[in-house]
Design a protein around this motif. Structure first.
Motif, PDB file in Angstrom:
ATOM      1  N   ASN A  14      -1.058   0.501   5.503  1.00 53.98           N
ATOM      2  CA  ASN A  14      -1.854   0.627   4.286  1.00 53.98           C
ATOM      3  C   ASN A  14      -3.360   0.541   4.588  1.00 53.98           C
ATOM      4  O   ASN A  14      -4.125  -0.089   3.871  1.00 53.98           O
ATOM      5  N   THR A  38       0.477   5.907   7.034  1.00 54.98           N
ATOM      6  CA  THR A  38      -0.137   4.866   6.215  1.00 54.98           C
ATOM      7  C   THR A  38       0.908   3.953   5.580  1.00 54.98           C
ATOM      8  O   THR A  38       0.711   2.745   5.484  1.00 54.98           O
ATOM      9  N   GLU A  39       2.054   4.522   5.175  1.00 54.26           N
ATOM     10  CA  GLU A  39       3.125   3.746   4.548  1.00 54.26           C
ATOM     11  C   GLU A  39       4.462   4.183   5.123  1.00 54.26           C
ATOM     12  O   GLU A  39       5.334   4.680   4.411  1.00 54.26           O
TER      13      GLU A  39
END
Length: 694
Positions: A14, A38-39
Motif C-alpha cells: 500500500n 501495491t495490494e
C-alpha cells in the motif's frame, strides 16, 4: 534455480515502501523487468494466482504467507513457493529509500538450492505421564488429564490433599532422587520415605480412625512430626501390610513418556530441559499451558540431528588425562558427557543450539543444521549481491526465527527500522556463531557482525560468544582493520536495539572479498579465512598474541627438565607434536595445535606450558624443534637407543640399589633392548627363575 527463472512477486504494501523496480532489476542482473504491486494480497491477488502456473515463485512478503500458501493449495498448484521479508527487514526504515542493495541481497537468497536434508532423531510417546508434586495439585491435574493420558502420580509432600475415591491411576509417594531421559524414555528414581506405601494401601481408612494423634489424613501419609510411635495404625492395617516404619527396601524407579513437575524447584536443573519434561511451578496459568502441551506430545516425532562428531580429532582426554572440556561446559541441556578419551552426545537431549561446535577448537564437533558450507553459501551470496548492488559497509545482523525475528518486526513498526546497511540473516540459534563464521563474514566483505540474542540465550551462551568475538576482534585489530567488528546484542527491548544499531559506526573491511566456499572442517575454513585477511591486512603481522582458551598457540618446553620421554607426543590428538623418528628430538607444528592442554597435563616432568597466539608466517605449518638431546649409544653394539640425560638419570637413581648390586647389572642398563637379553643369557652368574627359593 537462477533468479531469471523465478517469478518475483514484489509489493510495496500500500505504497509504504519506496521500491525502485529498475534499480532492483539491475542489482539482481535480471533480463526481465520487475513489476511492483501495491495490494498483492488484496485487489491484485489474481496476479499471484496467475503465477501459480509457473515452476517457482518468490513472494516478497512473509506476513501473508499463510494466505498465499492456502491459495496455492486450493489451486492444487505444484509451484515451489518461497517467501522473503523485505518490509520489516528493509523497506520499513528511516533509510528505506536507500535499502535497494539490501532488498536485492535478500531476494538473491531465493535462488540458492535447499540444503541437503540432515539425519533425524525420533521420539515415540505413548502418553504415559508422571505428575510429581504436592498431593493437592498433583491429584487435581491427574483428575483433569486422566481421560487423555495414562496418568501416574508421585506425591512428594507428607500431608495435604486427598486421594480420589476411585483408584483409576497409580499413586506413589516419596522423595525424588533423579529424573533422567527425554520424551518417551524418562527414568524416574525416588525413595519411599513415608511408612505408608500407597501402592499397597487399600484406602480403607482404618489407620486414620486408629491414630490417636490424628497424624494421618486422607492423603494416607503419616505426619512424622505428630506421630508418637504408638503403632496403632500398624495394628489397624493388619494383614494388608501397607504400613512399615522399619522398611528396608526404599528405592523405587519407573519409566514414563512425560513428566509434569509441579515442585517449587524443578528436579531437572538444565537451562534447557529435555523435551517431554515440563516444570511450570506453582503458577496456575503456567500449569494450564503445560497441561495443554502434554496433550500434544503423544505419538511419533522427529527432529534434526543437529550435530556431527568426529572422535578421532577430539581433544577431550588421553590416558585418563583430561584436556578440553569446552563442549561439555557450554552445553545447556546436559546432552554431552565424558566417554573415556572422547565425549558422547545424546541426540535426544540435544536442542540444536550449536554452542558445542562454536567452542570446539579442533572441529571435532560440527553444526549440522545447517551445515557450515550451506550457511556459508548464504553468507557469501548475501554479502556479494549487496556489494554488487552498490551497498557499502554491510553490517550482518544474525538472529533466530523466534524472538529475534519478532524484535526486528517490532523495530520496523515502532522505531526507525533497520539502518540500510544492516542486513538481517536468520540462524537456528545465536550460539552457533563461532570464530570461523565471524571471520568468514569479514573475509566475504562484511564490515561487521552483530548477533542478536535475548537475555535468556545470552545468559546461557553469552560468555562463550563473547570469548569467540574477543578472539576474532583481537586478530582483525592486530591486522589493522580498524573499528569494532563484532558485537553481541543481548536485549529484548526494541528501544535498546534501535539505539545500538543506529549508533554503530562502520568498521574497516577487506579491499577484495574472498571467493572460496566454507569447508565442512572448521580448521580448514579458518586456514582460508586467516590467510585471506592476513594477505590484505593494512598492518601485516607474523604473530598475534591471544587470550587464554584460544584455539591457536605454541607449546613451550623447559629443556632443563624435559627428558624427551615423548609422553606428550602420545597424548597429542592433533599431530602437533612429533618425535625425531630415529633421533632424540621433540618437534612441533604450531598450526595443528588447538591448545587443549593434554601435553601439559601428561608431561611427567611438568616441562610444558602453553602460550596462546596466532602465527601467520610460513613457520606455522613447518616442523620446529622444541628440544633435542645427545643420543646414548648402546655400550655393546653402539646403536643409539635413548638420550644420555635419561640414561644418566636412571643410573644415578639406581646405583646402590640391591637389585642392581650384581656385577654387570648397571652396565646392562646402558645396553639396547636386544643386547640386554643377549647379555643376560651369556652371564652364567645371573640368577635364573628356577633358582629362586619358594
Amino acid at each position: 534455480m537462477a533468479l531469471d527463472d523465478l517469478t518475483l512477486k514484489i509489493c510495496n504494501c500500500n505504497r509504504t515502501m519506496a521500491l525502485d523496480a529498475k534499480a532492483l532489476a539491475a542489482a539482481l542482473k535480471l533480463k526481465q523487468p520487475i513489476r511492483i504491486h501495491t495490494e498483492l494480497c488484496r485487489k491484485e491477488v489474481g496476479s499471484f494466482e496467475q503465477a501459480l502456473k509457473d515452476e517457482a515463485c518468490v513472494v516478497a512478503c512473509t506476513q501473508e504467507a499463510p494466505l498465499f500458501s492456502e491459495l496455492a493449495q486450493a489451486a492444487n498448484a505444484a509451484t515451489d513457493l518461497k517467501f522473503i521479508n523485505i518490509r520489516e527487514h528493509a523497506g520499513w526504515s528511516k533509510e528505506g529509500a536507500n535499502a535497494t542493495p539490501k532488498i536485492a541481497a535478500l531476494l538473491a537468497l531465493a535462488d540458492l538450492p535447499e540444503p541437503e536434508p540432515v539425519a533425524s532423531v525420533s521420539y515415540k510417546s505413548g502418553g504415559e505421564l508422571l505428575i510429581v508434586g504436592p498431593a493437592e495439585g498433583a491429584i487435581a491435574w491427574a483428575e483433569k488429564l486422566a481421560e487423555q493420558l495414562e496418568v501416574n502420580v508421585l506425591v512428594t509432600s507428607q500431608r495435604g490433599g486427598e486421594l480420589p475415591a476411585e483408584r483409576r491411576y497409580p499413586v506413589w509417594s516419596g522423595k525424588v532422587r533423579s529424573v533422567k531421559g527425554y520424551l518417551g524414555a524418562f527414568e524416574v528414581e525416588w525413595e519411599q520415605d513415608n511408612p505408608i506405601d500407597l501402592e499397597v494401601c487399600t484406602r480403607c481408612n482404618a489407620c486414620i480412625h486408629a491414630c490417636p494423634e490424628q497424624a494421618i489424613d486422607f492423603s494416607y501419609q503419616i505426619d512424622l512430626d505428630k506421630c508418637k510411635s504408638h503403632r496403632e495404625c500398624v495394628k489397624a492395617c493388619g494383614a494388608i501390610g501397607a504400613i512399615d516404619f522399619e522398611r528396608v527396601e526404599r528405592a523405587r524407579s519407573e519409566r514414563f513418556d512425560m513428566v509434569l513437575d509441579l515442585s517449587r524447584e524443578p528436579f531437572v536443573k538444565a537451562a534447557q530441559p529435555p523435551q517431554g519434561y515440563l516444570a511450570p511451578g506453582s503458577d496456575p496459568l503456567e500449569q494450564a499451558l503445560a497441561a495443554a502441551q502434554l496433550a500434544q506430545m503423544v505419538g511419533e516425532f522427529e527432529k534434526p540431528r543437529f550435530f556431527a562428531y568426529n572422535e578421532k580429532i577430539c581433544a577431550h582426554s588421553r590416558s585418563a588425562k583430561v584436556g578440553c572440556t569446552q563442549c561439555i561446559d557450554v552445553c545447556s541441556t546436559g546432552a554431552i558427557s565424558p566417554d573415556g578419551d572422547h565425549v558422547k552426545v545424546d541426540p535426544h537431549l540435544c536442542m540444536g543450539c550449536g554452542g558445542c561446535a562454536t567452542v570446539c577448537p579442533s572441529g571435532a564437533m560440527t553444526y549440522a543444521y545447517p551445515r557450515v558450507p550451506d550457511f556459508g553459501a548464504r553468507l557469501k551470496r548475501l554479502i556479494s549481491v549487496y556489494a554488487q548492488a552498490g551497498g557499502k559497509d554491510a553490517c550482518l545482523l544474525l538472529h533466530d526465527s523466534g524472538d529475534g525475528r519478532g524484535l526486528i518486526a517490532k523495530l520496523a513498526r515502532r522505531g526507525r527500522g533497520l539502518p540500510a546497511r544492516v542486513v538481517p540473516l536468520e540462524v537456528h540459534h545465536p550460539a552457533s556463531i563461532g570464530i570461523d563464521v565471524l571471520l568468514a563474514a569479514l573475509a566475504y566483505g562484511a564490515s561487521q557482525v552483530v548477533v542478536l540474542a535475548t537475555p535468556k540465550e545470552a545468559a546461557e551462551y553469552g560468555e562463550a560468544l563473547t570469548k569467540q568475538m574477543g578472539f576474532a576482534q583481537t586478530i582483525v585489530t592486530a591486522l589493522g582493520y580498524g573499528g569494532t567488528h563484532f558485537n553481541l546484542l543481548s536485549t529484548d527491548k526494541v528501544v535498546e536495539i534501535d539505539k545500538a544499531l543506529w549508533a554503530l559506526a562502520p568498521a574497516a573491511s577487506v579491499s577484495k572479498p574472498a571467493t572460496y566456499n566454507l569447508s565442512p572442517e572448521k580448521r580448514a575454513t579458518l586456514e582460508f579465512v586467516l590467510e585471506h585477511l592476513a594477505k590484505l591486512a593494512p598492518k601485516p603481522q607474523e604473530s598475534i598474541a591471544l587470550g587464554a582458551g584460544a584455539p591457536y598457540g605454541q607449546v613451550l618446553v623447559n629443556k632443563e627438565t624435559c627428558t624427551l620421554c615423548m609422553a606428550c607426543v602420545g597424548a597429542c590428538p592433533e599431530s602437533a607434536l612429533h618425535d625425531g623418528r630415529d633421533q632424540p628430538m621433540l618437534k612441533f607444528i604450531e598450526r595443528n595445535c588447538v591448545q587443549c592442554g593434554l601435553c601439559e597435563n601428561t608431561c611427567p616432568e611438568n616441562a610444558i606450558t602453553l602460550a596462546p597466539r596466532l602465527l601467520l608466517s610460513a613457520q606455522a605449518k613447518q616442523e620446529v624443534t622444541l628440544n633435542e638431546a645427545e643420543p646414548f649409544n648402546c655400550v655393546r653394539c653402539g646403536k643409539p637407543f635413548g638420550t644420555r640425560r635419561m640414561v644418566d638419570n636412571m643410573l644415578g637413581k639406581l646405583t646402590g640399589h640391591s637389585m642392581f648390586a650384581a656385577g654387570g647389572a648397571l652396565r646392562r642398563l646402558q645396553m639396547c633392548a636386544d643386547c640386554r637379553v643377549v647379555d643376560m643369557m651369556e652371564n652364567k652368574e645371573e640368577i635364573s627363575i628356577g633358582e629362586v627359593k619358594r
